[in-house]
Write an enzyme that holds these catalytic residues in place. Sequence first.
Site, PDB file in Angstrom:
ATOM      1  N   ASN A   1       0.817  -1.207   0.000  1.00  0.00           N
ATOM      2  CA  ASN A   1       0.000   0.000   0.000  1.00  0.00           C
ATOM      3  C   ASN A   1       0.854   1.263   0.000  1.00  0.00           C
ATOM      4  O   ASN A   1       1.747   1.419   0.832  1.00  0.00           O
ATOM      5  CB  ASN A   1      -0.916  -0.058   1.223  1.00  0.00           C
ATOM      6  CG  ASN A   1      -1.645  -1.384   1.273  1.00  0.00           C
ATOM      7  OD1 ASN A   1      -2.484  -1.670   0.449  1.00  0.00           O
ATOM      8  ND2 ASN A   1      -1.258  -2.244   2.222  1.00  0.00           N
TER       9      ASN A   1
ATOM     10  N   ALA B   1      -0.336  -5.915   8.715  1.00  0.00           N
ATOM     11  CA  ALA B   1      -1.714  -5.582   8.341  1.00  0.00           C
ATOM     12  C   ALA B   1      -1.759  -5.544   6.817  1.00  0.00           C
ATOM     13  O   ALA B   1      -0.819  -5.048   6.178  1.00  0.00           O
ATOM     14  CB  ALA B   1      -2.126  -4.238   8.916  1.00  0.00           C
ATOM     15  N   CYS B   2      -2.855  -6.062   6.269  1.00  0.00           N
ATOM     16  CA  CYS B   2      -2.955  -6.086   4.800  1.00  0.00           C
ATOM     17  C   CYS B   2      -2.974  -4.677   4.230  1.00  0.00           C
ATOM     18  O   CYS B   2      -2.575  -4.455   3.095  1.00  0.00           O
ATOM     19  CB  CYS B   2      -4.196  -6.852   4.375  1.00  0.00           C
ATOM     20  SG  CYS B   2      -5.692  -6.242   5.166  1.00  0.00           S
ATOM     21  N   THR B   3      -3.417  -3.707   5.038  1.00  0.00           N
ATOM     22  CA  THR B   3      -3.491  -2.316   4.578  1.00  0.00           C
ATOM     23  C   THR B   3      -2.280  -1.491   5.045  1.00  0.00           C
ATOM     24  O   THR B   3      -2.307  -0.257   4.964  1.00  0.00           O
ATOM     25  CB  THR B   3      -4.781  -1.656   5.112  1.00  0.00           C
ATOM     26  OG1 THR B   3      -4.853  -1.891   6.521  1.00  0.00           O
ATOM     27  CG2 THR B   3      -6.026  -2.219   4.445  1.00  0.00           C
TER      28      THR B   3
END
Length: 477
Positions: free
Chosen positions: A253, A281-283
């Site tokens: 990101n 965290a994926c974000t």
Amino acid sequence: MVTREIMNFVAGDSTGIVEFERWNPADPSDLVSVSAWSKPPDVADAVLAAVEAQPSWANTPPAARGTVLMNAADHLSGKHEEVARDLTREEGKTLAEARGEVRRAIDVLRYFGSAGWHVGGDVLPSGFPNTMAYTRREPLGTVGLITPWNFPIAIPAWKLAPALVSGNSVVLKPAELTPVSVQHLLDALTQGGLPAGVLNVVHGAGSVTGTALVGDSRVAAVSFTGSTAVGRQIRDQMEARAGRVQLEMGGKNALVVLDDADPARAASVAAVGGFGATGQACTASSRVICTPGIYDRFVDELAKKARDYSPGNGLHDGVLMGPVVSEEQLATDVGAIEQARTSGGEFAVGGTAPNGLLLDPTVITGLSHGHPVTTDEIFGPVITVLRANDLDEAIQVANDSKYGLAAGICTTSLASAQEFSNRVQAGVVKVNRPTTGLDLNVPFGGVKASSTNTFREQGSVAVDFYTWSKSVYLGWD
Ligand code: NAD
């Protein structure tokens, strides 16, 4: 500290033999749990139980289904602190982060609990005489849910709640590393009145337990959150049998920092987004793209902020960043750091050897866009800072990625913020806020290799994945 035995849960009974050990990533003397390790027949039993329980659950009034979720929220709320401590012990994140995650699971149960009162169809005018048309949302039947370790109670909650309130039965396959958090959720739902067989949980290896679940043709749909590589295997398996599939996967990101931003504020946004949850965290804001006028000041401020994130045991006061979750994840993080070093990358902070699973927050500069460390997901407390000449180039760099989950910008210009929000290829855009941290009532999901980009999770639209629409024409003479 207590070691929990976590069994499978099938048709209301605890089943299986416990054999998988999970040790606290911050404390090698703390055995957190020993959990079941399932074989394909265990999965088949769980699916059978779910299939048998589903018709009666679907016939339960939606508001009564919602009440079970509300009751579960109350039970979870009553042991908020115990659950948060267990979550920290098994996943490693700080107690403050764990408390927030448990709070999120409680709120998600309440949000979808209330949906039992208002999720319905539409009444439409019909072109036929003496006829009324309306739509009904029908449950899919039995659904499979496969979840990762990084949000071990919130992600299962935000899949389970819309699935259950819509009248589906569920087989849940949680991540191997974090079985205790899911057990707390299961206990809360059971105490909340969920009938036996409506929710079944099977623990075990993804390649065995997960594959068996996805391959079972009685499972109408699979919702998966995890890595892109595994998600693609699941998509292929589901497409082969024309099953519905929802995938939320990896990210790389971008956070763009423009010259007009305040460097210290932008550094705070980057640090929270990049080092919070140990960067797992994926974000996570894993790459920052700076324009020339702010680059040096931003890097200095980020290096200063990073010192607040000195890693430690998440149960201890004052620790802002916990350990890396596992040896395997640490090897990926350290591998990326060494790859950056070999390629001439410089370390504004970090780049040091880990102490056990404690890895210093790391800020890498001096790599060009396109280097694998700047394009591949690492999933650790590692931020790379890149240069771009202006907003236009920054957007190009942000978009030149296989992923498209979250993106952010720090700027005081409304025009730049709006242009970025319009043009960036990401499912979530944040302006002057960390790329991490989402509202439970706002749709969430990505584009490109981050998502199937069909059905969104969270918010009222989350029930779309778990239902199909039937159109009824009701005529009278
Ligand atoms: P993972 O893909 O290794 O595992 C996720 C789940 O899939 C686990 O329960 C695992 O046991 C199971 N699994 C593994 N192989 C399987 C197979 N062949 N068939 C069926 N199931 C299988 O991911 P992880 O390491 O647990 O989590 C980290 C990843 O999750 C990162 O890539 C991160 O970006 C992603 N993630 C994405 C989101 C999102 O919403 N986009 C949220 C959190 C995490």
